[in-house]
Design a protein around this motif. Structure first.
Motif, PDB file in Angstrom:
ATOM      1  N   UNK A 102     -15.242   6.612 -10.483  1.00 37.68           N
ATOM      2  CA  UNK A 102     -14.455   7.407  -9.522  1.00 37.68           C
ATOM      3  C   UNK A 102     -14.144   8.793 -10.086  1.00 37.68           C
TER       4      UNK A 102
ATOM      5  N   UNK B   8      -8.772   4.035  -6.646  1.00 37.95           N
ATOM      6  CA  UNK B   8      -9.356   3.513  -5.389  1.00 37.95           C
ATOM      7  C   UNK B   8      -8.887   4.256  -4.149  1.00 37.95           C
ATOM      8  N   UNK B   9      -7.666   4.769  -4.179  1.00 36.42           N
ATOM      9  CA  UNK B   9      -7.080   5.279  -2.929  1.00 36.42           C
ATOM     10  C   UNK B   9      -6.758   6.769  -2.936  1.00 36.42           C
TER      11      UNK B   9
ATOM     12  N   UNK C 217       0.841  -1.204   0.000  1.00 38.95           N
ATOM     13  CA  UNK C 217       0.000   0.000   0.000  1.00 38.95           C
ATOM     14  C   UNK C 217       0.874   1.252   0.000  1.00 38.95           C
TER      15      UNK C 217
ATOM     16  N   UNK D 166     -10.469   8.838  -4.230  1.00 37.92           N
ATOM     17  CA  UNK D 166     -11.493   8.725  -3.177  1.00 37.92           C
ATOM     18  C   UNK D 166     -11.335   9.768  -2.067  1.00 37.92           C
TER      19      UNK D 166
ATOM     20  N   UNK E  19      -2.493  -1.199 -13.332  1.00 39.72           N
ATOM     21  CA  UNK E  19      -2.549  -1.474 -11.891  1.00 39.72           C
ATOM     22  C   UNK E  19      -2.327  -0.188 -11.091  1.00 39.72           C
ATOM     23  N   UNK E  20      -1.400   0.624 -11.556  1.00 39.85           N
ATOM     24  CA  UNK E  20      -1.101   1.869 -10.848  1.00 39.85           C
ATOM     25  C   UNK E  20      -2.277   2.843 -10.943  1.00 39.85           C
TER      26      UNK E  20
ATOM     27  N   UNK F 274      -5.424   1.991 -11.370  1.00 36.28           N
ATOM     28  CA  UNK F 274      -6.490   1.463 -10.494  1.00 36.28           C
ATOM     29  C   UNK F 274      -6.269   1.878  -9.057  1.00 36.28           C
ATOM     30  N   UNK F 275      -5.018   1.755  -8.611  1.00 37.02           N
ATOM     31  CA  UNK F 275      -4.719   2.151  -7.236  1.00 37.02           C
ATOM     32  C   UNK F 275      -5.033   3.626  -7.024  1.00 37.02           C
TER      33      UNK F 275
ATOM     34  N   UNK G 113       4.036   5.376  -5.669  1.00 40.56           N
ATOM     35  CA  UNK G 113       4.153   5.208  -7.119  1.00 40.56           C
ATOM     36  C   UNK G 113       3.028   5.928  -7.858  1.00 40.56           C
TER      37      UNK G 113
ATOM     38  N   UNK H  68       2.626   1.583  -3.400  1.00 31.93           N
ATOM     39  CA  UNK H  68       1.675   1.951  -4.456  1.00 31.93           C
ATOM     40  C   UNK H  68       1.207   3.395  -4.310  1.00 31.93           C
TER      41      UNK H  68
END
Lengths: 596, 596
Positions: free
Chosen positions: B490, B568-569, B346, B572, B561-562, B564-565, B352, B349
């Motif tokens: 999002x 989501x994080x 976490x 938000x 993947x990056x 998406x992170x 990154x 990411x």
């Protein structure tokens, strides 16, 4: 004066939030009412404001240094430590039969905050000694208690925790330090311990090292670790000091902050073996060390509050003095002090509301500890123990994480001057950074929160606390003020988010550990944010009631303003954290290892 | 190797996000296609990885020091600077007629990031010289350009910005430095300037100070400030160096970070007056200085990305190497590298995705600058200029604020070792702290965003950008993957929050300035978060398309993947910021001044 102890806020918290009056109904604390608290806090404030706080900057500029196995502390520390122990402060929370004063942890928490605000580096020595005393009280033999606790309370000796080794940090299963049983019942200890706070210094006659080590032939992993007392100087039967033991400080670290606090590398047994005595039973060392660690974790959480408050006070001072630009609303005819600028106010209020919220939480948790340990009713003890244990990772994790935000804002308020070391704001920023790391990183606290504190009982304790929060919401909703009404809504939104996350954690930890643990720190931040916010909601209620009775209106008005800010700007972070935990677990681990 | 330049990510950003191919349709940039970019970036990477990066730690340990008016830089800096300028890097973005290479700012941004990742302290010297060149290009006379720009591009001379005085930080209206007109058309300058980056050093033959000062009799406030060239050594008609000018470095600061970069106190005119020549017209100095400052602000934003990436790379390395505890999902039979632990993932990411998001935004903003300055079509220029100007406070404010979070996580990933200075992670934490302060604090950026960039045009530019984001949402929604679908949702939520805040700002700034400016930094954080997130959404789209064409699948998979992170994080966090801005303005200023 560089630090003013927030005695009024402590008294408000003890009275209105921690229920100190109720604690006095417990036999052990009959004398520990508000009057005693006020007297103790005033005295403590005086020492810390006048003696300890002025040494803080010196400690950064003239750190402790190592010379031929000795550590020489910052000039002035030795004398200040003498005044500290002569005042009886080391024994504040410890039992009278060993020379302590047996006061509640709730009052102790306030005193510890003051000491740490005054001087984080200095305060670490008593903090570790407190931990050693607690471990011995719980697991030591009568002889060990009688030998070691009184001199530690008197401050002639100090204590340390020896856990970390180069290969064993968060992972204590990897401890390799070796203990060889001797014919006389003692053990010889061999190994290297690192990151030992006050592992060597010149402020006391002796140092009592509590050391994790593995008895030869013990099982692998955490189940083969024992705890030993290894004093720097051997102790004779009459309590006088004997020979130098075979434990030596080979160096101290060069650190980002808390530079006055010596962080020692200790070498055990290079000259035949250090003599140690076993605490309790073999292979139960980790269990005993956890006693010490839980006390230390709570105290480190308070360190976060302490450094945050100190940074806040310094920033307020600067913001009042520094004149720069005319306010945007034209309220002044010319350039004014920067405290008139809305963004400076936002920064100061963020600092203030986070500090006050975390302080309130710590005092309440401290009172729960007191009830858990001393209340005559077993059921009350059990409930309070569960409450306290739930709060420990939050007090530790959330208060220290918030201290990073607060001390960073503290530098920011100072602008370019904040980046100049002589200004002093940068010291808090550097000092605070250790707090989210030692005594278990934030991730370790979050693992504890998930595993032992939430998943284990299926979220029962968490839900019970949520039920208490709901009661506060109802009380807020019953107040007619806009502030209370708004706060009730914000608190409810945060509580509902918390419950969702608790259900998520309780329901999925076993089957989907990665997904849940990926959100561990966000869960901790959410829960800490809510719990401190809950206390700010209770504070708002108490303050509105007090105003109705005409009680200290300026203080109570300020408390309401601070709570409102917490509600609007800190509690509002909670829903985003919920989304992150509940929907974001998968994306945390989606990137292939080789792609980093 | 301590730093690996992310050349692949730069090329992806230039091609897929910044539209470098389109830039080559502009006459000035015909040669500046992907092939050129690739060659330039590779070469730049080599220099920075091998020559500049290894000096970063040295600079922290052996900072520049002052001795009798001279400043001696860290050993190795002088030679590295020679290699830098000999390679033509100082002239990269500057016009060919003065010896530069005339490459787009989009490519320049990538090169500046590498230089700053390699060594923040070192990079500040060229950064300030760039600013001086830009100011002279816009406002200097032909003679001034011919005299000063070529030697700066060659690196024989360097440039500085002299704004700050003890009483004039953010508030330039308070500048007091005095300029007295002389019979020969020059001016004599008297006063003290502080915080002058590379105000004195030993890496070049001459230093070209651009100095804000007030001509005797000029109006009060910002309307009476003029800009002067004050060279350290006077320049003869043939360009050779003449007498030493009356500007002297009386000390340099002792700072929290960027220690190798000398921060000078400069004393003007203590021996009769420093000779300066006016740039442009009297009393328009601030306007010219803003040119320099806008260039510098963009570059400081890139510094944030740069130090974040360096901290990320170091943390990844440690997380791969450090073995501690068995993963919670039991995926390894014994203790494993900490990169297997979800919370470490976490943290990495977060580091990154913030770095990549801000990098993408900076490249896109850089390309807008290029189109704004060089596109043949006036309307295209206008639209791009508005876009660029909206992005400057976000690139500066958001990228630097995120760098504080990232470098703090960088220390955290290292655990206790992160607090030990020799580990090196703490240096990034210390260095980054200046970035939210100099070239305009985050609050100053936020004021710019509110005043000039949002309220002035009634939110029109902001809304136009929101319209572009909506197009990206639609494209994401049209992709069938869960990643794209989720990201579309999002992004939409964040965009809608942004629009609400823009309406709030546009509608209320005039009548309720305190309420709006109380939310200025939260608005900036919200907008920066969204804009970087928008680019990550575009990156996700491009990566999915590339995978369909079988193009560099591992890189594109990692990009998804990056992204998406980030969704989501990081995205938000936006709704909480909206609540804070829209509902929280009043509580920021509710506490009475005397109650702090």
């Amino acid at each position: 004066m560089t630090y003013r102890a927030p005695v009024k806020d402590f008294m408000f918290g003890l009275k209105e939030l921690a229920g100190l009056d109720q604690l006095t109904q417990i036999p052990a604390f009959e004398e520990a009412g508000l009057e005693t608290a006020a007297a103790v806090l005033e005295e403590c404030a005086r020492l810390n404001e006048n003696v300890v706080a002025p040494l803080n900057w010196d400690g950064d500029q003239k750190p402790s240094f190592w010379k031929a196995g000795q550590v020489i502390t910052t000039p002035g520390f030795k004398d200040a430590f003498k005044q500290f122990v002569d005042g009886g402060w080391q024994g504040l929370q410890h039992p009278p039969e060993f020379g302590g004063q047996g006061l509640p942890k709730a009052i102790g928490a306030a005193c510890i905050e003051m000491l740490n605000s005054a001087n984080l580096s200095f305060a670490l020595c008593p903090l570790l000694t407190d931990g050693a005393i607690e471990a011995l009280l719980t697991a030591g033999s009568d002889e060990q208690k009688a030998t070691y606790i009184p001199p530690m309370i008197e401050g002639r000796w100090t204590g340390t925790m020896n856990l970390t080794e180069p290969q064993a940090g968060s992972d204590l299963a990897a401890v390799r330090t070796r203990a060889e049983p001797q014919a006389d019942g003692t053990y010889k200890i061999f190994g290297t311990k690192i990151f030992i706070t006050y592992g060597e210094h010149d402020m006391a006659e002796n140092i009592v090292h509590l050391v994790l080590a593995r008895v030869v032939g013990a099982p692998e992993g955490v189940k083969g670790i024992s705890l030993f007392i290894v004093p720097k100087f051997m102790v004779n039967a009459d309590g006088s000091l004997g020979e130098r033991n075979d434990v030596h400080c080979v160096s101290i670290e060069h650190k980002l902050g808390i530079k006055a606090s010596p962080t020692a590398v200790l070498q055990y047994g290079d000259h035949g073996g250090a003599v140690g005595t076993l605490i309790g039973q073999e292979n139960r060392g980790l269990e005993y060390m956890f006693i010490m660690m839980n006390a230390a974790r709570f105290a480190v959480g308070i360190q976060g509050i302490a450094v945050a408050d100190r940074a806040y006070q310094k920033a307020v001072q600067y913001a009042r003095d520094r004149v720069q630009s005319r306010p945007v609303d034209g309220s002044l005819p010319t350039a004014g002090a920067i405290i008139h600028h809305p963004d400076v106010r936002r920064m100061l209020m963020t600092m203030r509301s986070l500090s006050e919220g975390c302080r309130a939480l710590a005092l309440v948790a401290g009172a729960a500890y007191d009830a858990a340990h001393h209340h005559p009713d077993a059921d009350t003890r059990r409930v309070n123990q569960a409450f306290y244990e739930f709060m420990v990772p939050l007090v530790k994790g959330y208060s220290t994480e918030m201290s990073l935000e607060v001390t960073s804002l503290g530098v920011q308020v100072h602008g370019g001057m904040g980046f100049i070391e002589e200004t002093g704001a940068a010291q808090y920023y550097r000092d605070a950074k250790i707090l989210t790391i030692y005594e278990g990183t934030t991730a370790i606290q979050a693992n504890d929160l998930i595993g032992r504190k939430t998943a284990r009982d299926g979220g029962q304790t968490a839900k019970a606390i949520a039920g208490q929060i709901e009661v506060t919401e109802a009380a807020l909703a019953a107040h007619s003020s806009v502030a209370a009404q708004t706060y009730a809504r914000r608190l409810k939104a945060a509580r509902l988010a918390f419950i969702e996350v608790v259900d998520f954690v309780a329901g999925r930890t076993k089957a989907h550990p990665n997904e849940v643990f990926a959100g561990s720190v966000n869960y901790l931040m959410l829960a800490g944010n809510l719990m401190a916010g809950w206390q700010m909601g209770r504070a708002l209620l108490a303050a509105e009631d007090a105003i109705n009775e005409g009680d200290d209106v300026p203080f109570m008005t300020a408390k309401i303003a601070t709570a409102r800010f917490y509600g609007d700007h800190i509690l509002t972070r909670v829903p985003g954290l919920r989304d992150s935990v509940i929907d974001g677990g998968e994306s945390v681990c989606a990137l292939a290892l080789e792609a980093f």
